[in-house]
Scaffold this active site. Structure first.
Site, PDB file in Angstrom:
ATOM      1  N   LYS A   1       0.792  -1.233   0.000  1.00 28.62           N
ATOM      2  CA  LYS A   1       0.000   0.000   0.000  1.00 28.62           C
ATOM      3  C   LYS A   1       0.820   1.276   0.000  1.00 28.62           C
ATOM      4  O   LYS A   1       1.781   1.409   0.750  1.00 28.62           O
ATOM      5  CB  LYS A   1      -0.899   0.000   1.243  1.00 28.62           C
ATOM      6  CG  LYS A   1      -1.987  -1.051   1.183  1.00 28.62           C
ATOM      7  CD  LYS A   1      -2.868  -0.954   2.391  1.00 28.62           C
ATOM      8  CE  LYS A   1      -4.076  -1.879   2.268  1.00 28.62           C
ATOM      9  NZ  LYS A   1      -4.859  -1.862   3.506  1.00 28.62           N
TER      10      LYS A   1
ATOM     11  N   GLY B   1      10.883  -6.541   7.729  1.00 28.96           N
ATOM     12  CA  GLY B   1      10.664  -7.982   7.832  1.00 28.96           C
ATOM     13  C   GLY B   1      10.510  -8.687   6.491  1.00 28.96           C
ATOM     14  O   GLY B   1      11.217  -9.646   6.183  1.00 28.96           O
TER      15      GLY B   1
ATOM     16  N   GLY C   1       9.785  -1.590  11.785  1.00 27.09           N
ATOM     17  CA  GLY C   1       9.167  -0.272  11.964  1.00 27.09           C
ATOM     18  C   GLY C   1      10.181   0.837  12.183  1.00 27.09           C
ATOM     19  O   GLY C   1      10.031   1.943  11.641  1.00 27.09           O
TER      20      GLY C   1
HETATM   21  C1  3PG Z   1       9.707  -5.391  16.256  1.00 28.13           C
HETATM   22  O1  3PG Z   1       9.606  -6.610  16.363  1.00 28.13           O
HETATM   23  O2  3PG Z   1       9.432  -4.773  15.222  1.00 28.13           O
HETATM   24  C2  3PG Z   1      10.224  -4.612  17.424  1.00 28.13           C
HETATM   25  O3  3PG Z   1      10.663  -5.484  18.415  1.00 28.13           O
HETATM   26  C3  3PG Z   1       9.193  -3.650  17.948  1.00 28.13           C
HETATM   27  O4  3PG Z   1       8.063  -4.337  18.378  1.00 28.13           O
HETATM   28  P1  3PG Z   1       6.681  -3.566  18.477  1.00 28.13           P
HETATM   29  O5  3PG Z   1       6.261  -3.239  17.067  1.00 28.13           O
HETATM   30  O6  3PG Z   1       5.726  -4.486  19.182  1.00 28.13           O
HETATM   31  O7  3PG Z   1       6.930  -2.294  19.268  1.00 28.13           O
END
Ligand code: 3PG
Ligand code: MG
Length: 396
Positions: free
Chosen positions: A197, A354, A377
């Site tokens: 997206k 990821g 993130g």
């Molecule tokens: C992740 O796995 O992206 C980090 O450890 C952060 O985890 P969160 O998105 O639950 O804050």
């Protein structure tokens, strides 16, 4: 921006509260990918070598202030012990009596892992009392969790304001790789952005067009841009309500002198399935009853010339549906070029996220980038030009 590192701290005999990100995938009660665990080993070993006692602070999943047993860090302890080659003790709470007693009993050469910080909702609220309870356990704070640095939590932000603080080895490596990729990069710079997206990557695209020389857009996002230019995309995943936004991004890119590279040819199928019958057609020739699942060979050939002329590449997102054979072909062919140019010393290549790292590993090029971030993130927010609270709190 300047951070202290472990080299700037006197660690001898000190309890070093070390924030790590060991939020790893688990299958049937066992860690199924220990990448993040392996990446914190240098920091923990260096603390021990300097005579410090490492006490690890970490979150695991999102238990939202409850003691959810499936999110106990005790699950990760054996994999941590194996990676570190040191005894890892465990305390059932990250604050209070269990934590205090475990810290007091810690011997040189041992590591202490404290239970999931997110068992307390004060962690995610960045409650000052909670941060103070964490800080009271040690003498020095070391943040090695770049991938959690986009969270302003007690163990990532609040605590850094209360103790002498420094960046760990992985944090240092992440920050210097990102600086090399977008901070002060060798030019030309090419960014590859993909994903489903446009709406989730608006800030990213907006920032990149003013920073990079070439922006390759792949995946479902590319369809949104094609549709916004009046190209028929058949039954493809596309956000037709984002057409104005897509056009505004293209106009900004034009102003900034950034070349936006969209597919020149496409691989289309009638079915969203592995091995679905497919054909390669010109981008303008997507049949009304077909969907775009990959970039075609002409597109990859053009991307090759761009990468061959570039000095820096940053990647977040694949070109096509790499999870389904044979629609990984475009992405993998592009990764071959990145690997070849990086290996020849002609390209600095950095990737994160990821899905992106999964695609790179699946292509067999997991060791062929200059740097692969452990962050999802946080990598994205950094690419968006945002300040990461966990990093900002370490600044002198
Ligand atoms: C992740 O796995 O992206 C980090 O450890 C952060 O985890 P969160 O998105 O639950 O804050
Ligand atoms: Mg996440």
């Amino acid at each position: 921006m300047a951070w202290k590192t472990l080299d700037d701290m006197d660690l001898s005999g000190k309890v070093v509260l070390c924030r790590v990100d060991i939020n790893v995938p688990v299958k049937d009660g066992h860690v199924s990918d220990d990448t993040r665990i392996r990446r914190i080993v240098p920091t923990v070993r260096d603390i021990v070598a300097a005579g410090g006692k490492p006490v690890l602070l970490a979150h695991f999943g999102r238990p939202k202030g409850e003691r959810v047993p499936e999110m106990s860090l005790s699950i990760v302890r054996p994999a941590l012990e194996a990676a570190l080659g040191l005894p890892v003790l465990f305390a059932e709470d990250c604050i209070g009596a269990p934590a205090k007693h475990a810290v007091a009993a810690l011997e040189p050469g041992q590591v202490l892992l404290l239970e999931n910080t997110r068992y307390h909702d004060e962690e995610t609220r960045n409650d000052p009392m909670f941060a103070a309870s964490l800080a009271a356990l040690g003498d020095v704070y070391c943040n090695d969790a770049f991938s959690a640095a986009h969270r302003a939590h007690g163990s990532t932000e609040g605590i850094a304001r209360l103790l002498p603080s420094c960046a760990g080895r992985l944090m240092q490596a992440e920050l210097s790789a990102l600086e090399a990729a977008l901070g002060a990069p060798a030019r030309p710079v090419v960014a590859v952005v993909g994903g489903a997206k446009v709406s989730t990557k608006l800030d990213l695209l907006g920032n990149l067009v003013s920073k990079v020389d070439h922006l390759v857009i792949g995946g479902g996002m590319a369809n949104t841009f094609l549709a916004a230019q009046g190209v028929g995309v058949g039954t493809s995943l596309a956000e037709h309500d984002m057409a104005d936004t897509a056009r505004a991004i293209l106009a900004k890119a034009d102003e900034e002198g950034c070349e936006v590279i969209l597919p020149r040819d496409i691989v289309v199928a009638r079915e969203f399935a592995a091995h679905a019958p497919h054909e390669t057609v010109a981008t303008e020739a997507c049949p009304a009853d077909a969907m775009i699942l990959d970039a075609g060979p002409d597109t990859v050939a053009y991307i090759r010339t761009v990468i061959e002329n570039a000095q820096t590449l940053i990647m977040n997102g694949p070109l096509g549906v790499f999870e389904m054979e044979p629609f990984q072909t475009g992405t993998f062919a592009m990764l071959d070029v990145v690997a070849e140019q990086t290996g020849a010393g002609r390209l600095t290549s950095v990737a994160g996220g990821g899905d992106t790292v999964a695609a790179i590993n699946a292509s067999g090029h997991g060791d062929d980038f200059t740097y692969i971030s452990t962050a999802g993130g946080a990598f994205l927010e950094w690419m968006e030009g945002k300040t990461l609270p966990g990093v900002a709190a370490l600044e002198d």
